[in-house]
Design a protein around this motif. Structure first.
Motif, PDB file in Angstrom:
ATOM      1  N   ASP A 175       3.473  24.962   9.876  1.00  0.00           N
ATOM      2  CA  ASP A 175       3.572  23.631   9.288  1.00  0.00           C
ATOM      3  C   ASP A 175       5.003  23.099   9.349  1.00  0.00           C
ATOM      4  N   ASP A 178       7.626  21.409  12.845  1.00  0.00           N
ATOM      5  CA  ASP A 178       7.920  20.040  13.290  1.00  0.00           C
ATOM      6  C   ASP A 178       9.007  19.393  12.445  1.00  0.00           C
ATOM      7  N   ILE A 184       0.459  19.103   7.615  1.00  0.00           N
ATOM      8  CA  ILE A 184       0.009  18.580   8.909  1.00  0.00           C
ATOM      9  C   ILE A 184       0.749  19.319  10.014  1.00  0.00           C
ATOM     10  N   GLU A 186       1.781  19.431  13.067  1.00  0.00           N
ATOM     11  CA  GLU A 186       1.803  18.548  14.235  1.00  0.00           C
ATOM     12  C   GLU A 186       2.037  19.291  15.547  1.00  0.00           C
ATOM     13  N   GLN A 190      -3.344  17.411  17.485  1.00  0.00           N
ATOM     14  CA  GLN A 190      -3.159  16.173  18.242  1.00  0.00           C
ATOM     15  C   GLN A 190      -3.046  14.992  17.281  1.00  0.00           C
ATOM     16  N   LYS A 191      -2.202  14.013  17.658  1.00  0.00           N
ATOM     17  CA  LYS A 191      -1.908  12.884  16.776  1.00  0.00           C
ATOM     18  C   LYS A 191      -3.158  12.116  16.359  1.00  0.00           C
ATOM     19  N   THR A 194      -4.637  13.413  13.174  1.00  0.00           N
ATOM     20  CA  THR A 194      -3.790  13.529  11.991  1.00  0.00           C
ATOM     21  C   THR A 194      -4.365  12.809  10.780  1.00  0.00           C
TER      22      THR A 194
END
Length: 300
Positions: A175, A178, A184, A186, A190-191, A194
């Motif tokens: 987690d 990023d 989330i 990331e 994949q965006k 989200t």
């Protein structure tokens, strides 16, 4: 003149051949590091995830464990550790990222193993209630993880309680990779997924707060703890998670790129085809537990 040019060309060809042969020799010397047979026995006895893999996958798991142990220092703090503890730390690291062959932990250099809870350490003195069994963070904890040896071992000894402190803390690291710790991951998600994941987290946290969920109540503390708590559930009791929380299961399978429920079912089917297993028989995975307390728990 022609002779000189021909000589230069000849020398260049020899140099090229020499370089190619040298490179070839170096390539031949590179091979997979041999995995200690006694370590393999430890994994078979203590790590259910390893037993559910086929032989090729087990070999990949072993190599990733070796790579992890070669890059991350594991240090005992006022206690003693052995190969079991090191392998359980490495297994905790590899299990959540096994679906991503090239992913590692850029934010970890050392794992510090304490004998029991961490409340008495400088990092745990602010705890108001409960025992702290694992910890990662920033500042003095940058690049470090703290784990309780007893809790680490218990997480693998009892894989029926939906709790595993090792996996919990490594999911925190995923987690954090990023630059944010917000529930989330990331680096894996994949965006486009989200927002649905955020909405699902808040929905499930509300169910926990309303006492309408079998998810560990600690998961309602915040979204980052929800991610780690449900990840423990996903890897320890995937069939039960899929039954009770199908949408949550599908999202976690997407995040970790692993279908844990199918993995367990395939393992159970293969073993039952080999021999009829009684509920009180030893589990064929080699854990030393009764079948009903190990892989048979998902059939009850």
């Amino acid at each position: 003149m022609h002779f000189t040019i021909a000589l230069i060309i000849f020398i260049l060809i020899l140099l090229l051949i020499g370089y190619t042969l040298s490179k070839g020799r170096k390539t031949k010397t590179v091979s997979k590091e041999e995995f200690n047979a006694s370590w393999r026995d430890i994994l078979k006895e203590h790590v259910s995830f390893y037993n559910e893999l086929n032989r090729e996958q087990q070999s990949l798991f072993e190599q990733r464990i070796l790579k992890f142990l070669n890059h991350v220092k594991i240090t005992a703090v006022k206690t003693e550790i052995n190969d079991l503890d090191k392998l359980l730390v490495a297994s905790s690291a590899i299990i959540p990222i096994f679906g991503y062959p090239n992913w590692e932990y850029p934010n970890l250099n050392e794992v510090l193993i304490h004998d029991s809870h961490l409340n008495d350490t400088e990092f745990g003195l602010q705890a108001e209630d409960g025992y702290i069994l694992g910890m990662v963070g920033t500042g003095k904890l940058e690049g470090k993880m703290l784990l309780s040896k007893g809790a680490l071992r218990e997480g693998f000894r009892n894989d029926n309680d939906k709790k595993n402190v090792g996996i919990h803390e490594f999911v925190h690291l995923i987690d954090m990779a990023d630059g944010k710790i917000d529930g989330i991951p990331e680096v894996l998600l994949q965006k486009s997924y989200t927002l649905p994941w955020m909405n699902l987290m808040h929905q499930k946290i509300e169910e926990i707060l309303n006492k309408d969920s079998d998810i560990n109540p600690y998961g309602a503390t915040n979204v980052q703890e929800f991610l780690t708590v449900t990840s423990e559930y996903f890897f320890e009791r995937p069939n039960l998670l899929k039954k009770n929380h199908p949408e949550l299961y599908e999202n976690l399978a997407l995040i970790f790129n692993q279908n844990m429920s199918e993995q367990e079912k395939l393992f159970e089917t293969n073993k039952q085809e080999e021999v009829e297993i009684g509920r009180n028989d030893l589990c064929p995975c080699g854990s030393g537990k009764k079948y009903k307390k190990c892989h048979g728990k998902n059939n009850s």
